[in-house]
Design a protein around this motif. Structure first.
Motif, PDB file in Angstrom:
ATOM      1  N   GLY A   1       1.079  -1.377  -0.366  1.00 23.57           N
ATOM      2  CA  GLY A   1       0.066   0.369  -0.146  1.00 23.57           C
ATOM      3  C   GLY A   1       0.622   0.822  -0.032  1.00 23.57           C
ATOM      4  O   GLY A   1       0.920   1.839  -0.807  1.00 23.57           O
ATOM      5  N   SER A   2       1.647   1.183   0.788  1.00 19.53           N
ATOM      6  CA  SER A   2       2.532   2.767   0.695  1.00 19.53           C
ATOM      7  C   SER A   2       3.294   2.536   0.168  1.00 19.53           C
ATOM      8  O   SER A   2       4.487   3.391  -0.071  1.00 19.53           O
ATOM      9  CB  SER A   2       3.299   2.788   2.581  1.00 19.53           C
ATOM     10  OG  SER A   2       2.174   2.837   3.317  1.00 19.53           O
ATOM     11  N   ASP A   3       4.329   1.345   0.423  1.00 21.00           N
ATOM     12  CA  ASP A   3       5.586   1.039  -0.055  1.00 21.00           C
ATOM     13  C   ASP A   3       5.690   0.741  -1.546  1.00 21.00           C
ATOM     14  O   ASP A   3       6.399   0.920  -3.018  1.00 21.00           O
ATOM     15  CB  ASP A   3       7.053   0.532   0.604  1.00 21.00           C
ATOM     16  CG  ASP A   3       7.203   1.100   1.853  1.00 21.00           C
ATOM     17  OD1 ASP A   3       7.221   2.451   1.269  1.00 21.00           O
ATOM     18  OD2 ASP A   3       6.595   0.771   2.622  1.00 21.00           O
TER      19      ASP A   3
ATOM     20  N   THR B   1       5.194  10.341  -1.554  1.00 22.20           N
ATOM     21  CA  THR B   1       4.383   9.159  -1.844  1.00 22.20           C
ATOM     22  C   THR B   1       4.342   8.738  -3.288  1.00 22.20           C
ATOM     23  O   THR B   1       3.009   9.672  -3.930  1.00 22.20           O
ATOM     24  CB  THR B   1       3.930   8.161  -1.155  1.00 22.20           C
ATOM     25  OG1 THR B   1       4.820   8.423   0.076  1.00 22.20           O
ATOM     26  CG2 THR B   1       4.137   6.589  -1.656  1.00 22.20           C
ATOM     27  N   GLY B   2       5.015   8.363  -3.852  1.00 21.56           N
ATOM     28  CA  GLY B   2       4.499   7.565  -5.492  1.00 21.56           C
ATOM     29  C   GLY B   2       4.871   8.208  -6.416  1.00 21.56           C
ATOM     30  O   GLY B   2       5.457   8.407  -7.491  1.00 21.56           O
TER      31      GLY B   2
ATOM     32  N   VAL C   1      14.068   5.750 -12.888  1.00 22.12           N
ATOM     33  CA  VAL C   1      14.594   3.693 -11.979  1.00 22.12           C
ATOM     34  C   VAL C   1      14.115   3.248 -10.928  1.00 22.12           C
ATOM     35  O   VAL C   1      13.460   1.976 -10.764  1.00 22.12           O
ATOM     36  CB  VAL C   1      16.233   4.690 -10.566  1.00 22.12           C
ATOM     37  CG1 VAL C   1      16.389   3.594  -9.822  1.00 22.12           C
ATOM     38  CG2 VAL C   1      16.958   5.419 -12.021  1.00 22.12           C
ATOM     39  N   GLY C   2      13.228   4.181 -10.499  1.00 22.98           N
ATOM     40  CA  GLY C   2      11.955   3.663  -9.216  1.00 22.98           C
ATOM     41  C   GLY C   2      11.265   4.523  -9.473  1.00 22.98           C
ATOM     42  O   GLY C   2      11.015   5.532  -9.836  1.00 22.98           O
ATOM     43  N   ALA C   3      10.105   4.299  -7.644  1.00 23.74           N
ATOM     44  CA  ALA C   3       9.673   5.201  -6.978  1.00 23.74           C
ATOM     45  C   ALA C   3       9.710   5.654  -5.867  1.00 23.74           C
ATOM     46  O   ALA C   3       9.717   4.687  -5.557  1.00 23.74           O
ATOM     47  CB  ALA C   3       8.097   4.606  -7.980  1.00 23.74           C
ATOM     48  N   LEU C   4       9.133   6.740  -4.714  1.00 25.05           N
ATOM     49  CA  LEU C   4       9.357   6.963  -3.532  1.00 25.05           C
ATOM     50  C   LEU C   4       7.728   6.521  -3.182  1.00 25.05           C
ATOM     51  O   LEU C   4       7.057   6.132  -3.388  1.00 25.05           O
ATOM     52  CB  LEU C   4       8.930   8.831  -3.384  1.00 25.05           C
ATOM     53  CG  LEU C   4      10.923   8.780  -3.130  1.00 25.05           C
ATOM     54  CD1 LEU C   4      10.104   9.883  -2.887  1.00 25.05           C
ATOM     55  CD2 LEU C   4      11.363   8.142  -2.545  1.00 25.05           C
ATOM     56  N   GLY C   5       8.664   5.078  -1.947  1.00 28.53           N
ATOM     57  CA  GLY C   5       7.443   5.047  -1.054  1.00 28.53           C
ATOM     58  C   GLY C   5       6.620   5.918   0.166  1.00 28.53           C
ATOM     59  O   GLY C   5       6.394   6.617   0.043  1.00 28.53           O
TER      60      GLY C   5
END
Length: 287
Positions: free
Chosen positions: A159-161, A218-219, A229-233
């Motif tokens: 959910g968060s991450d 987040t996101g 590269v990715g996304a913040l959780g």
């Protein structure tokens, strides 16, 4: 010792003569080696090997207690019921709502909680922290304290991450935190997970993220040279978690290319307890 009540957690009890074999043949965790005072992470996967439900599991009553996000509980119960068939298993929701977590930097500091039927969270134990989980409300601490602890040690929550049905167990470090067994028999999604392990094809991994200023929400996408590269959780101030492509992040760091969360410069660190290091080529490396 901080004690934080997590009111968004719910509990299921799986009991009966065949409870152990029922779960052992379904979930990622090897529960035959589960200690009496130990809680381990686990997941029920899709046939394609992605996380459908995630949870903590420990021995409770005459069976096993499964702690999951409150929003997942009914769906998980329904899915377990679907697999039950004629097994001698009873599935029930717990009358207690929520879970209290307490922690200490040493085992001696948490002895009193463990004597009160708490269980040690194996994920935090890997990081050198004794964290106890207890059903029900036993504290009123600020939940941000717990989130800060998770973030500092690279421990994610769905959910968060990460989104359910979008992550493999390797992505969230279940191959290192006790939530994934490669020695027990088959379970749902096991073939895909085993193939990833033996071929070393896991590229997405949990990292801790830090910035000199407050991180964006987040996101927010993390990029290197304009490429994702990715996304913040989870985010707490200038610290956060993310699941990133460590091959891309490693190549960027080796080349001196700045990593950005939105417009904010960030640095990424793999959790020390995982033993992983950033690869600088196409192959993942470990310490």
């Amino acid at each position: 010792m901080p004690a934080v009540f997590l009111n968004d957690r719910s509990l299921l009890l799986v009991s009966g003569a065949e409870a152990q074999s029922f779960l052992q043949n379904l979930i990622t965790t090897d529960i035959t080696s589960l200690g009496a005072d130990e809680a381990r992470p686990g997941a029920l996967l899709t046939p394609q090997g992605k996380i459908l439900f995630d949870f903590m599991i420990w021995q409770g009553g005459d069976g096993y207690m499964i702690e999951t996000d409150a929003g997942q509980r009914d769906g998980l119960l329904k899915r377990l019921t679907m697999y039950k068939l004629r097994a001698a298993v009873t599935l029930a929701t717990s009358t207690e709502e929520g879970v209290t977590v307490s922690w200490s930097e040493d085992a001696e500091g948490s002895q009193g909680v463990r004597d009160s039927q708490g269980v040690r969270d194996s994920r935090f134990a890997k990081a050198g922290v004794t964290l106890i989980r207890r059903p029900g409300k036993h504290g009123d601490g600020n939940e941000a304290l717990y989130d800060a602890l998770r973030i500092s040690h690279g421990i994610v929550t769905s959910g968060s991450d990460f989104a359910l049905q979008d992550a493999f167990p390797h992505d969230v470090l279940m191959d290192f935190n006790g939530g994934l067994s490669f020695r027990k028999g088959c379970y749902v999604g096991q073939e895909v997970v085993s193939r990833m392990q033996h071929r070393g094809t896991a590229r997405r991994r949990v990292v801790t993220v830090s910035a000199a200023t407050t991180l964006p929400e987040t996101g927010t996408e993390i990029t290197a040279g304009g490429k994702p590269v990715g996304a913040l959780g989870s985010v707490e101030g200038g610290s956060g978690l993310a699941i990133v492509r460590i091959d891309r992040a490693g190549a960027a760091m080796a080349a001196g290319t700045p990593l950005l969360a939105g417009e904010t410069p960030v640095s990424l660190v793999l959790p020390a307890w995982s033993g992983l290091v950033f690869p600088t080529s196409g192959d993942e490396a470990s310490a």
